[in-house]
Design a protein around this motif. Structure first.
Motif, PDB file in Angstrom:
ATOM      1  N   MET A   1      39.456  24.999  38.911  1.00  0.00           N
ATOM      2  CA  MET A   1      39.887  25.946  37.905  1.00  0.00           C
ATOM      3  C   MET A   1      38.688  26.750  37.423  1.00  0.00           C
ATOM      4  N   PHE A   2      38.906  27.980  37.094  1.00  0.00           N
ATOM      5  CA  PHE A   2      37.843  28.831  36.576  1.00  0.00           C
ATOM      6  C   PHE A   2      37.541  28.472  35.124  1.00  0.00           C
ATOM      7  N   LYS A   3      36.267  28.621  34.743  1.00  0.00           N
ATOM      8  CA  LYS A   3      35.842  28.391  33.362  1.00  0.00           C
ATOM      9  C   LYS A   3      34.996  29.576  32.921  1.00  0.00           C
ATOM     10  N   LYS A   4      34.957  29.805  31.630  1.00  0.00           N
ATOM     11  CA  LYS A   4      34.093  30.861  31.099  1.00  0.00           C
ATOM     12  C   LYS A   4      32.662  30.584  31.511  1.00  0.00           C
ATOM     13  N   GLY A   5      31.975  31.632  31.977  1.00  0.00           N
ATOM     14  CA  GLY A   5      30.586  31.499  32.381  1.00  0.00           C
ATOM     15  C   GLY A   5      30.388  31.253  33.864  1.00  0.00           C
ATOM     16  N   ASP A   6      31.469  30.975  34.622  1.00  0.00           N
ATOM     17  CA  ASP A   6      31.336  30.777  36.067  1.00  0.00           C
ATOM     18  C   ASP A   6      30.888  32.067  36.743  1.00  0.00           C
ATOM     19  N   LEU A   7      30.072  31.926  37.778  1.00  0.00           N
ATOM     20  CA  LEU A   7      29.660  33.048  38.615  1.00  0.00           C
ATOM     21  C   LEU A   7      30.672  33.158  39.747  1.00  0.00           C
ATOM     22  N   VAL A   8      31.269  34.341  39.924  1.00  0.00           N
ATOM     23  CA  VAL A   8      32.316  34.520  40.928  1.00  0.00           C
ATOM     24  C   VAL A   8      32.024  35.718  41.825  1.00  0.00           C
ATOM     25  N   TRP A  71      40.427  42.479  34.790  1.00  0.00           N
ATOM     26  CA  TRP A  71      41.279  41.319  35.026  1.00  0.00           C
ATOM     27  C   TRP A  71      41.618  41.230  36.509  1.00  0.00           C
ATOM     28  N   HIS A  72      41.653  40.003  37.036  1.00  0.00           N
ATOM     29  CA  HIS A  72      41.984  39.751  38.436  1.00  0.00           C
ATOM     30  C   HIS A  72      42.899  38.548  38.528  1.00  0.00           C
ATOM     31  N   TRP A  73      43.702  38.481  39.618  1.00  0.00           N
ATOM     32  CA  TRP A  73      44.410  37.253  39.946  1.00  0.00           C
ATOM     33  C   TRP A  73      43.374  36.261  40.423  1.00  0.00           C
ATOM     34  N   ALA A  74      43.567  35.002  40.126  1.00  0.00           N
ATOM     35  CA  ALA A  74      42.644  33.965  40.585  1.00  0.00           C
ATOM     36  C   ALA A  74      42.549  33.950  42.107  1.00  0.00           C
ATOM     37  N   GLU A  75      43.626  34.328  42.773  1.00  0.00           N
ATOM     38  CA  GLU A  75      43.682  34.337  44.235  1.00  0.00           C
ATOM     39  C   GLU A  75      42.599  35.237  44.851  1.00  0.00           C
ATOM     40  N   GLU A  76      42.172  36.261  44.109  1.00  0.00           N
ATOM     41  CA  GLU A  76      41.185  37.221  44.620  1.00  0.00           C
ATOM     42  C   GLU A  76      39.757  36.686  44.607  1.00  0.00           C
ATOM     43  N   LEU A  77      39.500  35.677  43.799  1.00  0.00           N
ATOM     44  CA  LEU A  77      38.129  35.297  43.478  1.00  0.00           C
ATOM     45  C   LEU A  77      37.730  33.941  44.047  1.00  0.00           C
ATOM     46  N   LYS A  78      36.427  33.780  44.208  1.00  0.00           N
ATOM     47  CA  LYS A  78      35.853  32.509  44.638  1.00  0.00           C
ATOM     48  C   LYS A  78      34.701  32.175  43.698  1.00  0.00           C
ATOM     49  N   VAL A  79      34.662  30.939  43.215  1.00  0.00           N
ATOM     50  CA  VAL A  79      33.575  30.509  42.339  1.00  0.00           C
ATOM     51  C   VAL A  79      32.338  30.266  43.190  1.00  0.00           C
ATOM     52  N   ILE A  80      31.236  30.911  42.823  1.00  0.00           N
ATOM     53  CA  ILE A  80      29.967  30.746  43.511  1.00  0.00           C
ATOM     54  C   ILE A  80      29.148  29.631  42.845  1.00  0.00           C
ATOM     55  N   LYS A  81      29.178  29.630  41.513  1.00  0.00           N
ATOM     56  CA  LYS A  81      28.445  28.605  40.761  1.00  0.00           C
ATOM     57  C   LYS A  81      29.224  28.286  39.504  1.00  0.00           C
ATOM     58  N   ASN A  82      29.522  27.001  39.304  1.00  0.00           N
ATOM     59  CA  ASN A  82      30.262  26.564  38.130  1.00  0.00           C
ATOM     60  C   ASN A  82      29.377  26.516  36.894  1.00  0.00           C
ATOM     61  N   ASN A  83      29.982  26.841  35.763  1.00  0.00           N
ATOM     62  CA  ASN A  83      29.338  26.670  34.467  1.00  0.00           C
ATOM     63  C   ASN A  83      29.618  25.237  34.028  1.00  0.00           C
ATOM     64  N   LYS A  84      28.623  24.402  34.048  1.00  0.00           N
ATOM     65  CA  LYS A  84      28.822  22.987  33.702  1.00  0.00           C
ATOM     66  C   LYS A  84      28.781  22.805  32.193  1.00  0.00           C
ATOM     67  N   LYS A  85      29.926  22.412  31.637  1.00  0.00           N
ATOM     68  CA  LYS A  85      30.006  22.160  30.200  1.00  0.00           C
ATOM     69  C   LYS A  85      30.580  20.813  29.965  1.00  0.00           C
TER      70      LYS A  85
END
Length: 85
Positions: A1-8, A71-85
């Motif tokens: 799942m995407f989180k605020k601060g993730d690099l995409v 704004w984008h659909w999640a389907e369009e994006l890939k997380v490159i680096k997670n924001n660890k919280k």
């Protein structure tokens, strides 16, 4: 799942032909990298459009964009680096 601060990175575009449409991978997208600013998950009893990723909208501030966050659909994006919280 995407989180605020993730690099995409944007990896898919919508291909539309007549009444058919599908997300297709593309390496021609020039958005570069972006930071997730917000995530909104619609509340449905069932998934619509049979998407592979949990359906949600992701607000991204792109590195090479003069129009501000988009704004984008999640389907369009890939997380490159997670924001660890």
């Amino acid at each position: 799942m995407f989180k605020k601060g993730d690099l995409v990175k944007r990896i898919k575009i919508l291909s539309v032909a007549d009444d058919n449409y599908e997300w297709v991978e593309s390496d021609t997208i020039e958005d570069d990298f972006g930071i997730v600013l917000d995530v909104e998950i619609p509340q449905y009893d069932v998934m619509i459009h049979h998407m592979e990723y949990p359906e949600c909208f992701v607000k991204v501030l792109w590195q090479k964009n003069d129009w501000g966050p988009m704004w984008h659909w999640a389907e369009e994006l890939k997380v490159i680096k997670n924001n660890k919280k």
